[in-house]
Design a protein around this motif. Structure first.
Motif, PDB file in Angstrom:
ATOM      1  N   VAL A 154       0.851  -1.203   0.000  1.00 49.87           N
ATOM      2  CA  VAL A 154       0.000   0.000   0.000  1.00 49.87           C
ATOM      3  C   VAL A 154       0.880   1.243   0.000  1.00 49.87           C
ATOM      4  N   THR A 155       1.894   1.227   0.855  1.00 49.26           N
ATOM      5  CA  THR A 155       2.766   2.397   0.980  1.00 49.26           C
ATOM      6  C   THR A 155       3.561   2.630  -0.301  1.00 49.26           C
TER       7      THR A 155
ATOM      8  N   ARG B  25       2.804   1.850  -3.185  1.00 48.00           N
ATOM      9  CA  ARG B  25       1.906   2.177  -4.299  1.00 48.00           C
ATOM     10  C   ARG B  25       1.810   3.689  -4.501  1.00 48.00           C
ATOM     11  N   GLU B  26       1.952   4.427  -3.416  1.00 47.39           N
ATOM     12  CA  GLU B  26       1.818   5.875  -3.491  1.00 47.39           C
ATOM     13  C   GLU B  26       2.844   6.454  -4.446  1.00 47.39           C
TER      14      GLU B  26
ATOM     15  N   GLN C 273       1.283   5.233  -9.040  1.00 45.53           N
ATOM     16  CA  GLN C 273       0.094   4.735  -9.721  1.00 45.53           C
ATOM     17  C   GLN C 273      -0.538   5.836 -10.545  1.00 45.53           C
TER      18      GLN C 273
ATOM     19  N   ASN D 247      -4.286   5.311   3.176  1.00 44.83           N
ATOM     20  CA  ASN D 247      -3.684   4.032   3.577  1.00 44.83           C
ATOM     21  C   ASN D 247      -4.440   3.370   4.725  1.00 44.83           C
TER      22      ASN D 247
ATOM     23  N   PHE E  57      -7.242   1.217   3.582  1.00 43.50           N
ATOM     24  CA  PHE E  57      -6.841  -0.109   3.102  1.00 43.50           C
ATOM     25  C   PHE E  57      -6.685  -1.081   4.273  1.00 43.50           C
TER      26      PHE E  57
ATOM     27  N   LEU F  43      -5.738  -4.008  -4.176  1.00 42.76           N
ATOM     28  CA  LEU F  43      -4.970  -2.766  -4.123  1.00 42.76           C
ATOM     29  C   LEU F  43      -4.730  -2.214  -5.528  1.00 42.76           C
TER      30      LEU F  43
END
Lengths: 341, 200
Positions: free
Chosen positions: A67-68, A70-71, A74, B25, B28, B65
């Protein structure tokens, strides 16, 4: 009875006991009691399945790392693939190069082309396909490869029906859906489909029933296809108008607007090229499939037709999705309610 | 859980999804927490192997995701979309495995993780899970899909119907038929234990 039983199950899920529920259905008690007891037992056991807490924490950490990371990488259309995929791809490419380095493996690899699930060489074919999907290439190439693999699966369906392996052939329809969905999704189109949508009849079905079944499949395919919902389509031209307004209002710069339009045009071109590729790829296999069908006995031909309609429904939705004149993403519902027509 | 709680949960999920789509975040993490156990249970009963279920569950969330921005609120719930991802990952998994549809539990080594430290209880739970898993193999594919989505995934009838692309009534009929079948295949002692637990 289905309805009543479901109401009972909902109450069971909400924590009521079997006895409490049965008080509401005194006349059906004898029928409901054993079924609710089995349901309660199944629910109780199923709910004990849980990931070990240490493993869960580790997996959560992996997910949050993704998740981190991905910043910042994208873009709007999800073209970028993360480090996670890159690492997996590198490993498979290295393995593939190792395998292909020997002449024997290469020969086996080529010979596996005509294999079907269950054949000794089929795992080689699967590995080659996996490598072909993971080799570094453009998104359009990957979308084409998935489209091609949907065709390959369709060919295997024909081969399996030829051998009388109807259940195995039916399983492959699910993979056809998977490859078409993946292909479209790479270009920003989400196709949702029911992959376990039908079961082949074990006996012969009358031609009238088959015809009416085909009618329903087609009607539903058309009704649920994109562009049918009024007001949902936004064309490139509409988008350009909006961007002009935003530029005039000073919200975005002209350069940003140009880049956005360029990106949309590229995507539209890619979709058109993919649709064209798919059409020619289908054509390559068509004659062989027709010849195979002519050789088949009546029952085999019936099973083949049912499977081919399932293919056609998915193929038509896929092609229509690609032809839709609007920006991604959007959804295509394939409503395959038809079970044995 | 009451219907009111269901509605509140749905609103909460919708809020999490919208925030996640904006790049939050924490949202998620919230979605992971809300669906992780359900997805794991669903996947486990599809593949019958603990490690494979763990890997596939991770893949499902990584896939979520990647593609969450493609999810739109257009009349079907997020949970159905997520379970469809899980279903597709499982199909892909079997394709890669060369269509080895089942892993015999006896050969699978460590079968499943359970949340208990008591060795005897642990063994008993593992045995029960194995017996339910074996009993479910007697169901048709569609029946098993309904039971895993409803019981393991915790989906409602409507969500199950959306995930499978079926009508509500068809799902209810499949569910009823599946339980009837399980009545003949599930060991009696499991049913007796459940009844005793409820009564005691």
């Amino acid at each position: 009875m289905d309805e009543m039983f479901d109401k009972c199950l909902e109450r069971l899920r909400d924590g009521e006991s079997v006895d409490q529920i049965l008080l509401s259905y005194p006349d059906q008690r004898d029928d409901l009691e054993p079924l609710l007891q089995v349901s309660a037992a199944t629910m109780r056991v199923v709910n004990t399945v849980a990931m070990e807490s240490v493993v869960k924490q580790h997996r959560l950490n992996t997910f949050m790392s993704a998740v981190t990371s991905r910043e910042g990488r994208q873009d709007k259309f999800h073209w970028a693939r993360g480090w996670y995929n890159s690492l997996g791809r590198s490993a498979v490419v290295a393995l593939g190069l190792g395998v292909l380095a020997t002449g024997t493996a290469f020969g086996a690899s080529m010979a596996s082309d005509g294999s079907v699930p269950g054949d000794p060489l089929y795992p080689v074919k699967s590995l080659r396909e996996d490598i072909s999907l993971r080799m570094p290439k453009s998104n359009l190439d990957r979308a084409k490869q998935h489209a091609h693999l949907a065709n390959v699966r369709n060919q295997e369906i024909g081969q399996l029906v030829d051998r009388g392996r109807y259940d195995d052939a039916q399983q492959l329809v699910v993979q056809v859906t998977y490859h078409l969905s993946e292909s479209a999704e790479i270009l920003g189109v989400t196709i949702t489909a029911n992959v376990n949508s039908f079961e082949l009849p074990s006996g012969k079905v009358s031609p009238n029933r088959i015809r009416s079944g085909l009618g329903r499949v087609r009607a539903q395919g058309d009704l649920k296809a994109p562009g049918k919902k009024s007001g949902s389509a936004i064309t490139l031209e509409d988008q350009q108008k909006k961007l002009r307004v935003l530029v005039e209002a000073g919200v975005i710069t002209q350069q940003q607007a140009d880049e956005k339009v360029e990106m949309m045009k590229e995507k539209e071109d890619a979709k058109a090229e993919l649709a064209s590729y798919m059409e020619s790829d289908v054509g390559r296999y068509e004659r062989r499939g027709n010849l195979r069908m002519q050789r088949m006995a009546d029952f085999q031909r019936q099973q083949m037709r049912l499977l081919q309609w399932q293919w056609e429904l998915r193929y038509r939705a896929y092609v229509q999705a690609l032809a839709y004149d609007g920006p991604p993403p959007w959804l295509v519902w394939i409503d395959s309610q038809v079970t044995s027509p | 859980m009451s219907r009111g709680n269901d509605a509140a949960l749905t609103d909460e999920i919708e809020d999490l999804v919208k925030r996640a789509q904006k790049g939050d975040n924490g949202a998620f993490a919230g979605l992971y927490e809300a669906f992780h156990a359900k997805i794991y249970r669903y996947v486990y009963f599809k593949v019958s192997d603990r490690v494979e279920a763990e890997d596939l569950t991770e893949e499902v969330f990584l896939r979520m995701l990647e593609s969450i921005n493609s999810f739109k609120w257009q009349g079907y719930p997020f949970s159905s979309w997520l379970f469809r991802i899980a279903h597709n990952r499982i199909i892909d998994h079997y394709r890669k495995k060369g269509r080895q549809r089942t892993v015999e539990l006896d050969d699978a080594g460590s079968v499943v993780g359970v949340n208990t430290d008591d060795m005897d209880r642990n063994l008993e739970v593992r045995l029960s899970i194995e017996q339910v898993d074996v009993a479910m193999r007697g169901l048709t594919q569609l029946q098993k899909e309904v039971i895993t989505l409803r019981f393991a995934g915790g989906l409602s009838i409507a969500e199950t119907a959306d995930a499978m692309g079926k009508k509500d009534n068809a799902v209810k009929a499949l569910q009823h038929a599946a339980i009837k079948k399980l009545r003949t295949t599930l060991p009696d002692h499991l049913v007796e234990q459940a009844v005793a637990q409820k009564n005691g």
